[in-house]
Write an enzyme that holds these catalytic residues in place. Sequence first.
Site, PDB file in Angstrom:
ATOM      1  N   ILE A   1      49.301   8.518  36.950  1.00  0.00           N
ATOM      2  CA  ILE A   1      50.234   9.616  37.191  1.00  0.00           C
ATOM      3  C   ILE A   1      51.379   9.594  36.179  1.00  0.00           C
ATOM      4  CG2 ILE A   1      51.932  10.519  38.853  1.00  0.00           C
ATOM      5  CD1 ILE A   1      49.974   9.616  41.070  1.00  0.00           C
TER       6      ILE A   1
ATOM      7  N   TYR B   1      53.287  -4.078  50.081  1.00  0.00           N
ATOM      8  CA  TYR B   1      53.295  -2.834  49.297  1.00  0.00           C
ATOM      9  C   TYR B   1      54.050  -1.743  50.054  1.00  0.00           C
ATOM     10  CZ  TYR B   1      51.591   1.302  46.826  1.00  0.00           C
ATOM     11  OH  TYR B   1      51.530   2.489  46.131  1.00  0.00           O
TER      12      TYR B   1
ATOM     13  N   THR C   1      43.701   6.692  40.785  1.00  0.00           N
ATOM     14  CA  THR C   1      44.364   5.768  39.869  1.00  0.00           C
ATOM     15  C   THR C   1      44.039   4.348  40.321  1.00  0.00           C
ATOM     16  OG1 THR C   1      46.384   5.513  41.178  1.00  0.00           O
ATOM     17  CG2 THR C   1      46.285   7.408  39.673  1.00  0.00           C
TER      18      THR C   1
END
Length: 270
Positions: A20, A172, A200
Amino acid sequence: MSDSSLSSRTVLVTGATSGIGYETARQLAERGATVLVHGRTAEDARAAADALIATTDIREDQLRTYAADFARLDEVETLARTVVAEHPHLDVLVNNAGMAAPERHTVTADGNEIAFQVNFLAHYLLTCLLEPALTSDPGGRVVNVSPALHRTGSIQWSDPNRARRYSRLAAYAQSQLALTVFAADPRVTAVSVHPGVCDTALLPLYSHEGMSPAEGAANVVRLCDPAVEIVNGAYYDRDARVEPASAAAEDRTVKRLNKLADLLVGRSAA
């Protein structure tokens, strides 16, 4: 929306060498912006800029390359000092660089859990140090790329490094929640955006298939456009404004996070 609407803008995109971030840099430059392309190493950043110039109509003078490994806070400080010196007026900072938390609990040389540092603390420090450039003219803004997964997160105030109980998904999610809460800090106008689930390196955290990074990047680029009005602390799911996680709306949590972050990055509270 005219293609030249970003022609006088200078935008720093962190993690602009792939996914991105790379597509965000491309779309911004194609619309005329000067883009500061950040990579973990100088070679990575240069390779990304060379690829952009080779495959598009972007001019070489629209791109500047910068390097900093976000697992090293001293490199983040050097990056910020260099950017402020070379670009005393910065229109937009896109905090996009990110990593999946590793399987094993990993601590950086600075003493922080690596995902918390790379995804949040480094961006916190960078944003604070770039504040003079971002506020030199009205209208400067920060766009945090913060996936919807942040909603599952919680900040472990007594153990942000998660040394006692580590799970890569929880680590995360905590890092992304912290980044989203930070957008509500009043010092610099900032928003967060979930660009959509994109194909991704982070895709395995979410699902098996996603839309293209270019589609996700379009949702980031839209928020960089001065013609798009934004509200400080707002959260966008692609192009729709939605409520962020409740913690991001709590003044007390924002202040507490700033205090924790200042402590962890070694900043004395201003």
